[in-house]
Write a protein that holds these residues in place. Structure first.
Motif, PDB file in Angstrom:
ATOM      1  N   ASP A   1      -0.563  -0.558  -7.876  1.00 44.74           N
ATOM      2  CA  ASP A   1      -0.655  -1.853  -6.836  1.00 44.74           C
ATOM      3  C   ASP A   1       0.059  -2.862  -7.521  1.00 44.74           C
ATOM      4  O   ASP A   1       0.313  -3.991  -6.601  1.00 44.74           O
ATOM      5  CB  ASP A   1      -2.243  -2.241  -6.749  1.00 44.74           C
ATOM      6  CG  ASP A   1      -3.072  -1.100  -6.212  1.00 44.74           C
ATOM      7  OD1 ASP A   1      -2.757  -0.403  -5.432  1.00 44.74           O
ATOM      8  OD2 ASP A   1      -4.354  -1.006  -6.763  1.00 44.74           O
TER       9      ASP A   1
ATOM     10  N   GLY B   1      -6.993  -4.064  -8.858  1.00 42.40           N
ATOM     11  CA  GLY B   1      -5.838  -3.234  -8.551  1.00 42.40           C
ATOM     12  C   GLY B   1      -5.458  -2.209 -10.117  1.00 42.40           C
ATOM     13  O   GLY B   1      -6.193  -2.635 -11.164  1.00 42.40           O
TER      14      GLY B   1
ATOM     15  N   HIS C   1       1.991  -4.857  -3.159  1.00 44.22           N
ATOM     16  CA  HIS C   1       0.657  -4.330  -2.339  1.00 44.22           C
ATOM     17  C   HIS C   1      -0.082  -5.702  -2.323  1.00 44.22           C
ATOM     18  O   HIS C   1      -0.511  -6.019  -1.142  1.00 44.22           O
ATOM     19  CB  HIS C   1       0.022  -3.424  -3.096  1.00 44.22           C
ATOM     20  CG  HIS C   1      -1.495  -3.285  -2.870  1.00 44.22           C
ATOM     21  ND1 HIS C   1      -1.679  -2.244  -1.582  1.00 44.22           N
ATOM     22  CD2 HIS C   1      -2.465  -3.751  -2.874  1.00 44.22           C
ATOM     23  CE1 HIS C   1      -2.987  -2.175  -1.534  1.00 44.22           C
ATOM     24  NE2 HIS C   1      -3.621  -2.999  -2.196  1.00 44.22           N
TER      25      HIS C   1
ATOM     26  N   SER D   1       4.312  -7.295  -7.470  1.00 46.00           N
ATOM     27  CA  SER D   1       3.436  -6.136  -6.477  1.00 46.00           C
ATOM     28  C   SER D   1       3.999  -6.220  -5.053  1.00 46.00           C
ATOM     29  O   SER D   1       4.390  -7.150  -4.451  1.00 46.00           O
ATOM     30  CB  SER D   1       1.990  -6.756  -6.360  1.00 46.00           C
ATOM     31  OG  SER D   1       1.318  -5.888  -5.493  1.00 46.00           O
TER      32      SER D   1
END
Length: 188
Positions: free
Chosen positions: A130, A112, A61, A59
């Motif tokens: 995400d 997510g 994010h 990820s």
């Protein structure tokens, strides 16, 4: 939770911790085809009403070492855009939407959208998401088709960037420990 089965992609993701604790783990292998086949097999064999998918993800994010509950899966590698279909949409698929939404189970975890694809992602996916994995969407679709609840939690091992392959390997043991602690706290 009764009628629960646990599925992970690889033994690397459990590091033997689950097995040492007497927890049965079903391993799918890498990729969407392997994951779909194994999810179907596990559901048929065990008769489970809930399939728990624990594993790793990259990820850009979320922070590394974070546990994230997936609340939606999308396909980051389904691309039939030359024929006019949006990226992530399976052409002629009318029964199920491109996004598979899951009912959240945990209130304390970050949530997510996970983009699944048959590649180890090291950049930005074509579909907004995400976190990224290689099996989740396929497991989610099988569960949706068979009426089985799916709960999916991913341990973020890497930033889905050019060092992702190194970070993934380095963080597997800590990930297995955190996933096992979560399992013990909520499913034993």
């Amino acid at each position: 939770m009764s009628n629960l089965a646990l599925i992970m992609a690889l033994p690397n993701e459990s590091k033997g911790i689950f097995e040492s604790a007497g927890i049965e783990v079903h391993y799918s292998g890498i990729g969407k085809v392997n994951a779909a086949f194994k999810a179907f097999e596990v559901i048929q064999k065990t008769g489970c009403t809930t399939l728990l998918n624990l594993g790793t993800a990259g990820s850009s994010h979320f922070n590394a070492h974070e546990l994230v509950e997936v609340t939606q899966f999308v396909q980051r590698d389904m691309d039939v855009s030359p024929l006019g279909f949006p990226v992530g949409v399976t052409p002629m698929e009318t029964e199920y939407p491109a996004e598979i939404t899951l009912t959240p189970y945990f209130s304390h975890l970050a949530q997510g959208i996970c983009g699944t694809g048959d590649s180890f992602e090291t950049g930005l996916p074509k579909v907004p998401c995400d976190l990224v994995d290689m099996e989740g969407y396929a497991i989610a679709k099988v569960c949706k088709k068979l009426g089985v609840r799916l709960i999916s939690v991913k341990y973020i091992t890497d930033g889905a960037n050019d060092t992702a392959h190194l970070d993934w390997e380095d963080n597997l043991l800590l990930g297995a420990q955190k996933l096992h602690a979560l399992y013990n706290a909520h499913f034993v």
